[in-house]
Design a protein around this motif. Sequence first.
Motif: not given
Length: 665
Positions: A127, A250-255, A257-258, A261, A281-282
């Motif tokens: 993360v 995309g950003l919503r899904a990445e956060m 998933a993090a 985890r 986007e970071d």
Amino acid sequence: MRRILIANRGEIVSRVARTVRAHGIRTVGIYSEPDAHLPYLHDVDEAVALAGTTPAQTYLNIEAVLAAARRADCDAIHPGYGFLAENPDFAHAVEAAGLCFIGPPADCVAAMGSKVRAKEIARKAAVPVLPDAVLAPELTAAEVAELASEVGYPLLVKASAGGGGRGIRLVTDESELEHAVTAAGREAVSAFGDGTLFLERYLPAPRHIEIQVMADKHGTVLHIGDRECSVQRRHQKLLEEAPAALVDSGLRAEMAAAAVRLATEIGYLGAGTCEFLVDGEDFYFLEMNTRLQVEHTVTEQVSGLDLVALQLRIADGGELGVRQQDIVVRGHSIQARVCAENPAAGWLPSSGPVLRYDHPVEPGLRFEDGIATGCTVSPHYDSMIVKVIGTGADRAEAIGRLSAGLRDTRLHGPQTNIPALLRILDSDDYRTGSVSVNWLEARPELAQPVDSLPVGAVAAAVYDLLEGDAPVVTGLTPAWSNTPTPAIVLKLVDSLGGNHEIAYLPPVYAAGPLETFEFDGAVHRVRRVPASGEFADSWTRVEIDGMAADFEVTAEPSARTDSGGRVWVDGRRGVVEFTVAPRFADVSLEGVLGGPTAPMPGTVLDVRVQAGEVVSEGQPLVVVEAMKMEHVVAAPGDFLVERVLVGVGESVAAGQVLVELKADE
């Protein structure tokens, strides 16, 4: 679970009790001496008194809370949020006492309670985190400065055990570093009992977005959407919404998933929130809150899930009973934190009796409140007193419903941030989602009250204040007497300290059928229009220069007796508050010695001067704490300190003189 102790105070007790009782489980509350009159105690089946007034004596006292649980024969404890909710010692003590802790295991609380350790775990779980450096207590000032250079300016000095915006200081260059470290360390020890600090790279305009997670004992870890909490003051949230605005899928899904985890990495159980700073986007891990969040309400509104019910199911060993694909976010929800504070004075906390509190009951509105008419807002605890949640089919409808709910809320007594919340909601930046965690600091005008008092509100107040006086004798004309009839004069002071004079001439003496009303140099023709229907007895309809509007006036008794006093005028655009100035000066105040005063009721944390010392303008004199906020009282100019009138640990009242000064010759 048969009997659950809710180890907290205020609105969260009422919220948790509502779900617990719906499950057929009895509820027990606790209360300090200042809270004995608060309405949350009516929402539990019984309550246990805790001796003392301060948080350390009561809600933060682990032994006292456990004794209350034993006395009430409880078999489980729900910590709510704040106080002991994220204290690993408390979680361990509850488990050691053979009680069920409705929250994550003590080791999870400890792991995430230290921001330093939490960031290490986040790195292990892949993360993203910001550059940082831990400040060991044995480091010299030069070594701290070297670490700061490696992290890079600007940076934040942060308490490892911090939360709620406490123990944080912004440092823009090395000259500010030493003072920031000292102040953050002192605040960290006072608030959390742990002075461990670290440095972290500061992002100038990030957004604050968080992911709600839930995990059971059967290996299921879910996320229940995201929330945005970017509107903040003093690093504390004011508005929260779900889902976050302007975040692509995309950003919503990445956060999400993090967050899953991270929760999986530590074997998490129960409700938790992973908070991130988003820069373009970071995104970067900020912290994990191992408890129910203040803003859990908006997630419930858009997901249809009762998060407290899920907490109970997990604590009882059951499965979540919901799959990730079953969780669907519908509509939009926004929560406003109504706080007892004065935004125009740097968001200073306010306290005192609540003279009136009521709110509308409308579709799409949810109120979570910890006050009632007649209770007192204490300076010992957090300034948040009401949460208002507006929900709609989309973000625009949620903003509209929340704004209407705030405008129609009647909350008189302590000053509140409702006018500022309404201006924020109405701003173009907020409506387009163009905000960051530092946005409100860059828009100080949103914290200020209106520049001038609305004429209609003043006219309504004048009518109300004159109500009940000897009626004007009708049938007489000005020609009856050779002495001109003087106008009735009232003097008002607005919330900025501005003075206004109103000259009112009743219709029998005015030139024409309408009253004459002179306010701030402008003459208006006004009259009261008879109201009808359900509001006839409580609202005043005023016609000013041909335009009519409805107002509701609430006044302190002293406002009607020429002794000063506050008046609140509620209208369709919100509330206006002012003070009626007494016509005659209070001679009892003549000769009273003066000096810097306490801006709010609170406790003296630090005294930085002594008698005989010469101080310069802006030099810190005394530090006062109230409602989780430190305020530094500074010298108004160059003076000699005659006497220091307070000591560390002493309770002070608002307006109390702290230091006696005289001109330095």
